[in-house]
Design an enzyme around this catalytic site. Structure first.
Site, PDB file in Angstrom:
ATOM      1  N   GLU A  92       0.823  -1.207   0.000  1.00 30.18           N
ATOM      2  CA  GLU A  92       0.000   0.000   0.000  1.00 30.18           C
ATOM      3  C   GLU A  92       0.856   1.256   0.000  1.00 30.18           C
ATOM      4  O   GLU A  92       1.935   1.277   0.569  1.00 30.18           O
ATOM      5  CB  GLU A  92      -0.859   0.027   1.265  1.00 30.18           C
ATOM      6  CG  GLU A  92      -1.787  -1.145   1.347  1.00 30.18           C
ATOM      7  CD  GLU A  92      -2.612  -1.119   2.618  1.00 30.18           C
ATOM      8  OE1 GLU A  92      -3.500  -1.950   2.730  1.00 30.18           O
ATOM      9  OE2 GLU A  92      -2.351  -0.279   3.487  1.00 30.18           O
ATOM     10  N   CYS A 105       3.281   8.039   2.005  1.00 24.82           N
ATOM     11  CA  CYS A 105       3.541   7.039   3.027  1.00 24.82           C
ATOM     12  C   CYS A 105       3.805   5.731   2.277  1.00 24.82           C
ATOM     13  O   CYS A 105       2.914   5.215   1.593  1.00 24.82           O
ATOM     14  CB  CYS A 105       2.307   6.941   3.917  1.00 24.82           C
ATOM     15  SG  CYS A 105       2.463   5.728   5.207  1.00 24.82           S
ATOM     16  N   CYS A 112       4.310  -7.785   7.836  1.00 23.38           N
ATOM     17  CA  CYS A 112       5.312  -7.396   8.831  1.00 23.38           C
ATOM     18  C   CYS A 112       5.434  -8.510   9.856  1.00 23.38           C
ATOM     19  O   CYS A 112       4.443  -9.126  10.246  1.00 23.38           O
ATOM     20  CB  CYS A 112       4.919  -6.092   9.527  1.00 23.38           C
ATOM     21  SG  CYS A 112       6.177  -5.517  10.699  1.00 23.38           S
ATOM     22  N   CYS A 116       2.729  -6.171  16.086  1.00 25.43           N
ATOM     23  CA  CYS A 116       2.108  -5.206  17.008  1.00 25.43           C
ATOM     24  C   CYS A 116       0.593  -5.411  16.963  1.00 25.43           C
ATOM     25  O   CYS A 116       0.008  -5.467  15.879  1.00 25.43           O
ATOM     26  CB  CYS A 116       2.475  -3.774  16.625  1.00 25.43           C
ATOM     27  SG  CYS A 116       4.263  -3.540  16.532  1.00 25.43           S
ATOM     28  N   CYS A 119      -1.992  -3.142  14.951  1.00 26.10           N
ATOM     29  CA  CYS A 119      -1.637  -2.770  13.584  1.00 26.10           C
ATOM     30  C   CYS A 119      -2.171  -3.786  12.571  1.00 26.10           C
ATOM     31  O   CYS A 119      -1.950  -4.995  12.716  1.00 26.10           O
ATOM     32  CB  CYS A 119      -0.112  -2.666  13.488  1.00 26.10           C
ATOM     33  SG  CYS A 119       0.508  -2.497  11.804  1.00 26.10           S
ATOM     34  N   GLY A 162       5.125  -2.781   6.797  1.00 22.70           N
ATOM     35  CA  GLY A 162       6.445  -3.349   7.066  1.00 22.70           C
ATOM     36  C   GLY A 162       7.313  -2.555   8.016  1.00 22.70           C
ATOM     37  O   GLY A 162       7.030  -1.408   8.345  1.00 22.70           O
ATOM     38  N   GLU A 163       8.361  -3.219   8.471  1.00 19.36           N
ATOM     39  CA  GLU A 163       9.333  -2.611   9.383  1.00 19.36           C
ATOM     40  C   GLU A 163      10.597  -2.297   8.567  1.00 19.36           C
ATOM     41  O   GLU A 163      11.349  -3.208   8.211  1.00 19.36           O
ATOM     42  CB  GLU A 163       9.621  -3.594  10.531  1.00 19.36           C
ATOM     43  CG  GLU A 163      10.823  -3.269  11.378  1.00 19.36           C
ATOM     44  CD  GLU A 163      10.882  -1.831  11.904  1.00 19.36           C
ATOM     45  OE1 GLU A 163       9.851  -1.312  12.367  1.00 19.36           O
ATOM     46  OE2 GLU A 163      11.973  -1.233  11.816  1.00 19.36           O
ATOM     47  N   SER A 194      10.511   5.169   9.955  1.00 16.65           N
ATOM     48  CA  SER A 194       9.830   4.871  11.211  1.00 16.65           C
ATOM     49  C   SER A 194      10.134   3.434  11.599  1.00 16.65           C
ATOM     50  O   SER A 194       9.999   2.522  10.780  1.00 16.65           O
ATOM     51  CB  SER A 194       8.325   5.069  11.021  1.00 16.65           C
ATOM     52  OG  SER A 194       7.624   4.753  12.206  1.00 16.65           O
ATOM     53  N   HIS A 219       4.777   4.163  21.814  1.00 15.02           N
ATOM     54  CA  HIS A 219       3.408   3.766  22.177  1.00 15.02           C
ATOM     55  C   HIS A 219       3.171   3.386  23.636  1.00 15.02           C
ATOM     56  O   HIS A 219       2.017   3.211  24.051  1.00 15.02           O
ATOM     57  CB  HIS A 219       2.879   2.624  21.290  1.00 15.02           C
ATOM     58  CG  HIS A 219       2.918   2.926  19.826  1.00 15.02           C
ATOM     59  ND1 HIS A 219       2.394   4.063  19.274  1.00 15.02           N
ATOM     60  CD2 HIS A 219       3.453   2.225  18.791  1.00 15.02           C
ATOM     61  CE1 HIS A 219       2.571   4.049  17.956  1.00 15.02           C
ATOM     62  NE2 HIS A 219       3.237   2.958  17.641  1.00 15.02           N
ATOM     63  N   ASN A 293      -6.185   4.311  14.970  1.00 11.30           N
ATOM     64  CA  ASN A 293      -7.069   3.928  13.875  1.00 11.30           C
ATOM     65  C   ASN A 293      -7.580   2.528  14.220  1.00 11.30           C
ATOM     66  O   ASN A 293      -6.782   1.599  14.257  1.00 11.30           O
ATOM     67  CB  ASN A 293      -6.245   3.791  12.589  1.00 11.30           C
ATOM     68  CG  ASN A 293      -6.505   4.895  11.603  1.00 11.30           C
ATOM     69  OD1 ASN A 293      -7.640   5.277  11.350  1.00 11.30           O
ATOM     70  ND2 ASN A 293      -5.427   5.395  11.030  1.00 11.30           N
ATOM     71  N   CYS A 336      -2.121   1.862   8.086  1.00 10.03           N
ATOM     72  CA  CYS A 336      -1.313   0.895   7.359  1.00 10.03           C
ATOM     73  C   CYS A 336      -1.927  -0.499   7.381  1.00 10.03           C
ATOM     74  O   CYS A 336      -2.423  -0.969   8.380  1.00 10.03           O
ATOM     75  CB  CYS A 336       0.136   0.903   7.825  1.00 10.03           C
ATOM     76  SG  CYS A 336       0.477   0.015   9.325  1.00 10.03           S
TER      77      CYS A 336
END
Ligand code: SAH
Ligand code: SF4
Length: 350
Positions: A92, A105, A112, A116, A119, A162-163, A194, A219, A293, A336
Site C-alpha cells: 500500500e 507514506c 510485517c 504489534c 496494527c 512493514g518494518e 519509522s 506507544h 485507527n 497501514c
C-alpha cells in the site's frame, strides 16, 4: 530473465548498459528518464534509438506491479493505492496533501513480522521483504501523477506496510535512490524512517551518520504496557531502546521523533504520560500523538479529545514537546495494512 531497472543503482545501470554494447552516457540518459521525467515505459524515452528501446522492452522492466485498488478520501486530500506485485503480494501507498506538502507514506515489506497487536499489517503476518525497485516504484507512480498537475512529492514517510529496519539494506538503498541529486533529488531530511525499535539496527543507522530523520514507535512508557502492544519489546525493552535513541542523537545531532498511537483506556492514562515525561525529559525529541485507527483484529479504540489534551498537557509539564496529528484518510482505511485487508485473502497458514 528480465532486469528491473528500478532495482539498479547508477553504477549497476551503467554496467547493464555497457553489457548491451551501448556507450556509458546512455545510462545517464536512462537515469534521467527514470528519476527526473518519471517515464512510465521505455517507449517514452525518446532520445534513445528505437532499437535500444525495443531491446530494453524485452530485457528490462520498470514498475512490475499493478494497481489492485484505489481510494480517495471524501475531502480529496488523501489517496491510497493497493498494488499487487508479480508474486501476488500486496503493498500500500498513501498520498496525503496538506497545505503545500505532498507526503507519501510508503511500504518496505509485504506484511510485517513484528506483530504489534493494534496494527493491521502486524495482524496479517510477514510475507517478504520488498526489493529496492518495489520500494521506489510507487513513489515514481505518484510523482508522475503529481507532475501532471504541476506538483511534486515533497516528503516521504516510511510508515506504510512493514518494518523498514527489518529490511535494512533495501530500505537504505531506496533512500539513497530517492535522494540522489542527479536523480529523484528529494532532500535527505525529507524522508522519515519509522521503526518499531530494532535496537542493533538503530545503532547501525546512527553509526552511518545519516541525516534522514528517524521516528520510533514507542506507544508505551513502561515495559509491562509496551510488552502487551509490541511483542519485540520483550527482546529490546524500553531502557535499551532509549539508550539506542540517545546514541543516535549523540552521533547525528538530530532530534528523534516518538510515535504514540493513543488507545482509549490503554496507553492514554496520566500514569503513562508521566512515565513518558520522565523517560524522555531533557532529550532532543518530539512526540507525535495519533488517536488509534481502529483495526479489525484489535478491540481498542481511539482516545477522546479530552484524554488527548490531558496527555499532551502532562507531557508539557515535563518540558516535552508534542503534536496531535489528525487522523487522515480514516474514511478510506488509510491506516497501514487496512486496504489490503479489505481486498486480499488472509495469509494461508503454513
Ligand atoms: N514498522 C514501522 C513503520 C510502519 S508502521 C513502525 O512500526 O514504526 C507506521 C506507524 O503507524 C507506526 O508508528 C505504527 O505504530 C503506527 N500504527 C500502526 N497501526 C496503527 C493504528 N491502527 N493506529 C494508529 N497508528 C498505527
Ligand atoms: Fe510492523 Fe510497524 Fe505494524 Fe508493528 S506497527 S506490526 S512494526 S508495521
Amino acid at each position: 530473465m528480465t532486469t528491473n531497472l528500478y532495482d539498479l543503482d547508477f553504477n549497476e545501470l551503467t554496467q547493464f548498459i555497457i553489457k548491451l554494447g551501448q556507450p556509458k552516457f546512455r545510462a545517464k540518459q536512462i537515469w534521467e528518464w527514470l528519476y527526473r521525467q518519471y517515464a512510465p515505459d521505455f517507449a517514452s524515452m525518446t532520445n534513445l534509438s528505437k532499437s535500444l528501446r525495443e531491446k530494453l522492452d524485452t530485457l528490462a522492466t520498470l514498475d512490475t506491479s499493478k494497481i489492485a485498488a484505489e481510494q480517495a478520501s471524501s475531502d480529496g486530500q488523501t489517496k491510497k493505492i493497493l498494488t499487487q506485485l508479480p508474486d501476488g503480494n500486496y503493498i500500500e501507498t498513501v498520498l496525503m496533501r496538506y497545505n503545500r506538502r505532498r507526503t507519501l507514506c510508503i511500504s518496505s515489506q509485504a506484511g510485517c513480522a513484528m506483530g504489534c497487536v493494534f496494527c493491521a499489517t502486524g495482524q496479517m503476518g510477514f510475507f517478504r521483504n520488498l526489493t529496492v525497485g518495489e520500494i521506489v516504484a510507487p513513489v515514481l507512480h505518484f510523482a508522475r501523477e503529481l507532475a501532471a498537475e504541476g506538483q511534486h512529492v515533497t516528503n516521504i514517510v516510511m510508515m506504510g506496510m512493514g518494518e523498514p529496519l527489518h529490511n535494512y539494506d533495501n530500505t537504505l538503498k531506496a533512500v539513497n535512490r530517492l535522494t540522489d541529486p542527479a536523480g529523484f533529488n528529494l532532500g535527505t531530511r525529507k524522508i522519515t524512517i519509522s521503526t518499531v525499535g530494532l535496537v542493533p539496527a538503530i545503532r547501525r543507522y546512527a553509526d552511518e551518520g545519516r541525516q534522514t530523520p528517524l521516528a520510533i514507535s514507542l506507544h508505551a512508557a513502561t515495559d509491562t504496557e509496551r510488552d502487551k502492544l509490541i511483542p519485540v519489546n520483550k527482546r529490546w525493552p524500553i531502557a535499551e531502546l532509549l539508550d539506542a535513541c540517545r546514541y543516535y542523537i549523540e552521533k547525528t545531532g538530530r532530534r528523534i521523533t516518538f510515535e504514540w498511537a493513543l488507545i482509549s483506556g490503554e496507553n492514554d492514562t496520566v500514569e503513562q504520560a508521566q512515565a513518558l515525561g520522565r523517560l524522555v525529559q531533557g532529550m532532543l525529541c518530539h512526540v507525535n500523538l495519533i488517536p488509534l485507527n481502529p483495526t479489525k483484529g484489535y478491540g481498542g479504540g481511539p482516545s477522546s479529545r479530552e484524554r488527548v489534551d490531558a496527555f499532551q498537557q502532562t507531557l508539557a509539564r515535563y518540558g516535552v514537546s508534542s503534536t496531535v496529528r489528525v487522523r487522515r484518510g480514516v474514511d478510506i482505511q488509510a491506516g497501514c495494512g487496512q486496504l489490503r485487508d479489505r481486498v486480499a485473502p488472509p495469509k494461508p497458514s503454513n
